[in-house]
Design an enzyme around this catalytic site. Structure first.
Site, mmCIF file in Angstrom:
data_model
loop_
_atom_site.group_PDB
_atom_site.id
_atom_site.type_symbol
_atom_site.label_atom_id
_atom_site.label_comp_id
_atom_site.label_asym_id
_atom_site.label_seq_id
_atom_site.Cartn_x
_atom_site.Cartn_y
_atom_site.Cartn_z
ATOM 1 N N GLU A 27 43.939 31.352 37.242
ATOM 2 C CA GLU A 27 44.739 32.554 37.041
ATOM 3 C C GLU A 27 46.218 32.184 37.153
ATOM 4 O OE1 GLU A 27 43.801 35.931 39.553
ATOM 5 O OE2 GLU A 27 45.312 37.171 38.566
ATOM 6 N N ASN A 72 43.782 39.859 38.126
ATOM 7 C CA ASN A 72 44.692 41.003 38.047
ATOM 8 C C ASN A 72 45.860 40.712 37.104
ATOM 9 O OD1 ASN A 72 43.022 42.147 39.935
ATOM 10 N ND2 ASN A 72 44.397 41.837 41.669
ATOM 11 N N ASN A 172 39.654 43.076 33.353
ATOM 12 C CA ASN A 172 39.380 42.545 34.695
ATOM 13 C C ASN A 172 39.339 43.686 35.707
ATOM 14 O OD1 ASN A 172 39.331 40.336 36.824
ATOM 15 N ND2 ASN A 172 41.145 41.473 37.467
ATOM 16 N N GLU A 173 38.268 43.740 36.487
ATOM 17 C CA GLU A 173 38.152 44.690 37.614
ATOM 18 C C GLU A 173 38.714 46.065 37.270
ATOM 19 O OE1 GLU A 173 39.708 42.845 41.215
ATOM 20 O OE2 GLU A 173 37.989 41.486 41.316
ATOM 21 N N TYR A 244 34.115 38.263 47.385
ATOM 22 C CA TYR A 244 34.825 37.331 48.269
ATOM 23 C C TYR A 244 34.321 37.596 49.681
ATOM 24 C CZ TYR A 244 37.996 36.462 44.380
ATOM 25 O OH TYR A 244 38.524 36.105 43.169
ATOM 26 N N GLU A 292 33.991 35.819 39.597
ATOM 27 C CA GLU A 292 34.884 35.543 40.734
ATOM 28 C C GLU A 292 34.030 35.555 41.986
ATOM 29 O OE1 GLU A 292 38.614 37.656 41.249
ATOM 30 O OE2 GLU A 292 38.850 37.843 39.075
ATOM 31 N N GLN A 349 39.591 30.270 43.158
ATOM 32 C CA GLN A 349 40.088 29.797 41.898
ATOM 33 C C GLN A 349 39.996 28.270 41.912
ATOM 34 O OE1 GLN A 349 43.896 31.682 41.056
ATOM 35 N NE2 GLN A 349 43.073 33.720 41.414
HETATM 36 O O1 AHR Z 1 41.263 35.816 42.650
HETATM 37 C C1 AHR Z 1 42.237 36.659 43.181
HETATM 38 C C2 AHR Z 1 42.136 38.096 42.674
HETATM 39 O O2 AHR Z 1 40.984 38.691 43.202
HETATM 40 C C3 AHR Z 1 41.980 38.281 41.176
HETATM 41 O O3 AHR Z 1 43.195 38.302 40.513
HETATM 42 C C4 AHR Z 1 41.326 39.623 41.096
HETATM 43 O O4 AHR Z 1 40.549 39.765 39.914
HETATM 44 C C5 AHR Z 1 40.516 39.729 42.357
HETATM 45 O O5 AHR Z 1 40.659 40.941 42.981
#
Ligand code: AHR
Length: 498
Positions: A27, A72, A172-173, A244, A292, A349
């Site tokens: 990213e 994002n 994205n999201e 995450y 992700e 990432q």
């Molecule tokens: O990977 C960091 C961020 O986490 C990304 O930009 C977003 O898609 C997610 O919320």
């Protein structure tokens, strides 16, 4: 000390190892691109400004696919600003990470870098501040054959041949209120159906990823996937999932077992996709794009508004511990266990930003602890994923209830005669002895047993190899394999037909 029996049989498989499970994510955020993969002037930089020391680690990591350019970031990205003569590219303010985007690296630079390091690019389009027309133009610029305006523009930028990017993420999201251009399920469903329809008019073989939920705790989780797939079932092949993990309120017991959450997450998305297909009288099996996933100590991130506006700031450069490496190994095990329905997965990432690889501007690049389980799994998971059954102790976790202490997966390559076993012991206190009866494989020899365990150390610029996989304790007695798994440990065992 507990004992665990893992039942294994080459006749019971889940499916071929999907190599796209070993994807990664770049990213335009923090120092992932600038001073991460790209740093003109660095002693190892190639003629295009990309760091060859980082490229070598990317190859060693064994990642197969890479999602780009966000995250994002993509939700306010203008792809046109990143193509053409460098001196004409604008400096923009990226609203996602409040950073200055110089556009030195854009579509063509990134795609050239991907071919050099052997990564399959997966491109995301901006469906936040932009829409159908801009997405179509981007697709034409990237994949169109010369002879019309946008592909000819690409040719004039030095790239006459279409890049042939086969997989595209549609936004994205979009379910997240933090996302620029955040949408309701119905709004996004309408848009994604339109974009997917147009993309398939251009090339019906494109594989398209619709946004699913940003995590399983989102209030719209389940309903979002249902509404989106109901509108776009015929034109999308994958639906995304993001997760995450970190110890929430200090709950390391659940953190160590969070592969369980990912497992249930995948099951629920698959169930929702199959429900929609049933309702449409369709046989389509939409797959999950877990594009992700990682460990991220979000409680340490002060939020976007606390970011000082600059170019390539140091953002979320988490230093990973041994516990984190065990968790990452466990998450990869979960992805493999779902090889039949996970079409793509991308660890988020690749460099510096919650990443397996760290760099210092002008200085070295090194492997974080989480690099090792990724690299070893990507290297040795070959052939068919086997469907294992585990009998043994359970751990009581506050977040997920009772879960099994040992979380294993195995792959069997019938042709080469290679059997690989990956497992974690996710108890914080109890060691366990794991027994496997391998008699259904014929005669095997134990080639290697590597383990990551023992301390909560991290790797750093000063001590880049503080944590590395070390030989583990195991014994092959005839056809009975027994493995000593200390508390909180990740294991990779390789056996070969003898
Ligand atoms: O990977 C960091 C961020 O986490 C990304 O930009 C977003 O898609 C997610 O919320």
């Amino acid at each position: 000390m507990t004992t665990t029996r893992v039942h294994i049989d080459p006749g019971f498989g889940v499916g071929e190892v999907n190599r796209r499970i070993f994807g990664t994510f770049v990213e335009h955020m923090g120092r992932c691109v600038y001073t991460g993969i790209y740093e003109p002037g660095h002693p190892t930089a190639d003629e295009h400004g990309f760091r060859t020391d980082v490229a070598a680690l990317v190859r060693e990591l064994g990642a197969t696919a890479v999602r780009y350019p966000g995250g994002n970031f993509v939700s306010n990205y203008r792809w046109e600003d990143g193509v053409g003569p460098l001196e004409q590219r604008p400096r923009n303010l990226d609203f996602a990470w409040r950073s200055v985007e110089t556009n030195e690296v854009g579509t063509n630079e990134f795609l050239s870098w991907c071919s050099g390091v052997g990564l399959e690019p997966v491109m995301a389009v901006n469906l936040g501040t932009r829409g159908l027309a801009e997405a179509m133009e981007q697709l034409l610029y990237v994949n169109g054959e010369a002879g019309t305006r946008l592909p000819d523009m690409r040719a004039s930028h030095g790239h006459p041949d279409p890049w042939k990017v086969g997989t595209w993420c549609l936004g994205n999201e979009m379910d997240g209120p933090w996302q620029m251009g955040h949408k309701t399920p119905a709004e996004y469903a309408r848009l994604v159906a339109e974009v997917a329809n147009a993309f398939h008019r251009f090339d019906e073989n494109l594989s398209l990823v619709a946004c699913g939920s940003s995590n399983r705790a989102m209030p719209t989780f389940g309903e979002w996937e249902r509404v989106v797939l109901d509108a776009a079932l015929d034109n999308v092949d994958l639906i995304s999932a993001h997760a995450y993990y970190e110890p929430v309120d200090g709950d390391v017991v659940s953190f160590a077992a969070c592969a369980e959450d990912m497992d249930r997450y995948i099951d629920q998305v698959v169930a929702t996709a199959d429900h929609v297909a049933a309702h449409h009288h369709s046989e389509k099996k939409v797959k999950v794009s877990f594009d992700e996933w990682n460990v991220w100590a979000q409680h340490r991130f002060a939020g976007e508004n606390a970011i000082e506006v600059e170019h390539a700031p140091r953002l979320i450069e988490d230093a990973y511990t041994v516990t984190d490496a065990v968790v990452v190994g466990g998450l990869l095990i979960t992805l493999l266990r779902h090889t039949d329905r996970v079409g793509l997965a991308c660890q988020a990432q690749l460099v510096n930003v919650i990443a397996p690889i760290r760099t210092e501007p002008g200085g070295p690049a090194w492997r974080q602890t989480i690099f090792h389980p990724f690299a070893l799994t990507a290297r040795h998971a070959r052939g068919r994923v086997l469907d294992l059954r585990t009998e043994g102790a359970l751990i009581d976790t506050p977040a997920y209830g009772p879960v099994s202490q040992v979380w294993p997966v195995a792959t069997w390559d019938e042709e080469s005669g290679d059997l690989a076993i990956f497992l974690i012991n996710r108890s914080l206190q109890a060691a366990t002895t794991i027994a496997l009866d391998l008699s259904r494989f014929g005669d095997l020899a134990l080639v290697e047993h590597l383990v990551i365990t023992d301390s909560d150390a991290v790797n750093s610029m000063a001590e880049p190899d503080r944590v590395v996989p070390r030989p583990g304790a195991s014994r092959l007695d005839g056809r009975e394999l027994s493995i000593e798994a200390p508390a909180l440990s990740w294991h990779c065992l390789r056996l070969h037909r003898s």
